[in-house]
Scaffold this active site. Sequence first.
Site, PDB file in Angstrom:
ATOM      1  N   LYS A  52      26.511  80.258  16.783  1.00  0.00           N
ATOM      2  CA  LYS A  52      27.617  80.699  17.651  1.00  0.00           C
ATOM      3  C   LYS A  52      28.296  81.942  17.051  1.00  0.00           C
ATOM      4  O   LYS A  52      28.593  82.905  17.753  1.00  0.00           O
ATOM      5  CB  LYS A  52      28.634  79.569  17.824  1.00  0.00           C
ATOM      6  CG  LYS A  52      28.114  78.440  18.715  1.00  0.00           C
ATOM      7  CD  LYS A  52      28.970  77.190  18.657  1.00  0.00           C
ATOM      8  CE  LYS A  52      28.322  76.054  19.451  1.00  0.00           C
ATOM      9  NZ  LYS A  52      29.013  74.769  19.311  1.00  0.00           N
ATOM     10  N   GLN A  96      33.907  72.038  16.032  1.00  0.00           N
ATOM     11  CA  GLN A  96      32.543  71.518  16.147  1.00  0.00           C
ATOM     12  C   GLN A  96      32.539  69.993  15.999  1.00  0.00           C
ATOM     13  O   GLN A  96      33.092  69.444  15.052  1.00  0.00           O
ATOM     14  CB  GLN A  96      31.657  72.168  15.070  1.00  0.00           C
ATOM     15  CG  GLN A  96      30.192  71.798  15.145  1.00  0.00           C
ATOM     16  CD  GLN A  96      29.492  72.318  16.404  1.00  0.00           C
ATOM     17  OE1 GLN A  96      29.740  73.436  16.862  1.00  0.00           O
ATOM     18  NE2 GLN A  96      28.624  71.507  16.975  1.00  0.00           N
ATOM     19  N   ASP A 119      35.610  75.450  24.755  1.00  0.00           N
ATOM     20  CA  ASP A 119      34.598  74.406  24.964  1.00  0.00           C
ATOM     21  C   ASP A 119      34.868  73.646  26.266  1.00  0.00           C
ATOM     22  O   ASP A 119      33.996  72.936  26.759  1.00  0.00           O
ATOM     23  CB  ASP A 119      34.628  73.394  23.798  1.00  0.00           C
ATOM     24  CG  ASP A 119      33.498  73.623  22.797  1.00  0.00           C
ATOM     25  OD1 ASP A 119      32.510  74.297  23.161  1.00  0.00           O
ATOM     26  OD2 ASP A 119      33.607  73.128  21.664  1.00  0.00           O
TER      27      ASP A 119
END
Length: 292
Positions: A52, A96, A119
């Site tokens: 990412k 994460q 997200d």
Amino acid sequence: MIILDGKKTSQELKEEIAADVAVLRQQGKKVPHLAAVIVGNDGASLTYVSSKVKACEQVGFQSTLVKLPEDTTEEALLDKVKELNANAEIDGYIVQLPLPRHIDEEKVLLAIDPKKDVDGFHPANFGRMALELESFIPATPYGIMQLLERYDIDTQGKHAIVIGRSHIVGRPISILLSQKGKYANATVTLAHSRTTDLKTLVLQADIVVSALGIPNFVNADMVKPGAVVIDVGITRVSDADAPKGYRIVGDVDFDQVAPKASFITPVPGGVGPMTIAMLLKNTLLARERSEV
Ligand code: NAD
């Protein structure tokens, strides 16, 4: 049969995003800045996070990787989240998952400012998405919707079956496919571990989205000829011959199913790269929205 090439499509998306960043730069404006928080040393999570961050560099974003030790307390992580919420330099950030067991994931996700939640996991974003309001759509379902759109796949009135009801893939993609829209308007069945006679249901479907994480679960006997098959599954399978000692395998038996399908995503190279591209897209959107 047409392969839905997520690698190529995500590259195109990244080029479009990079062009937008170049315009911001020319105008002397701040470029998007994504932060990623990782707690602990889980190999797969570290790989995801570093890809990412690398993708941010490719499109000209700024990025910050916040690496915290495995024994970070929940309180310390919540403090970091507060700090990122308050930091005007950061347009969006992700924490994460999975987090170490001693940290309550829900508490952390709820603490993220929904305006920076690229997200799209915060209930405010999930609810807004379900109500077709401006939101951040979780990257994996957003990537699937982009593949359908960019390959001009007819979804109108089609029967779609989604296998798996996770909050990050199955549930949101079932909502998106059933919404109004040119590349939506499908009639959706959401299947899960308690579904009975799954094979009969999948055989009726024009579109199959598999997100359960069991290698080769979807085989040719389950798929209707001409179906569109989207394989979200990512499972690491040991393989002594592979350079890393493992291979990435999807939920769909690709060799068997591909000849029957009209469109199909490969694994790797299908939904995976799209997920990263859509995270970048959400970060660009966060940057744009922070101006108004
Ligand atoms: P999960 O692992 O949280 O849950 C699995 C789901 O599958 C559950 O809803 C369960 O009800 C369902 N399920 C399990 N066994 C079943 C069965 N026999 N029949 C029907 N349904 C069954 O789901 P997740 O987090 O969405 O992950 C699913 C897969 O997708 C994993 O392999 C994961 O690695 C992968 N994934 C890929 C991406 C990507 O970018 N391509 C992103 C997220 C997840």
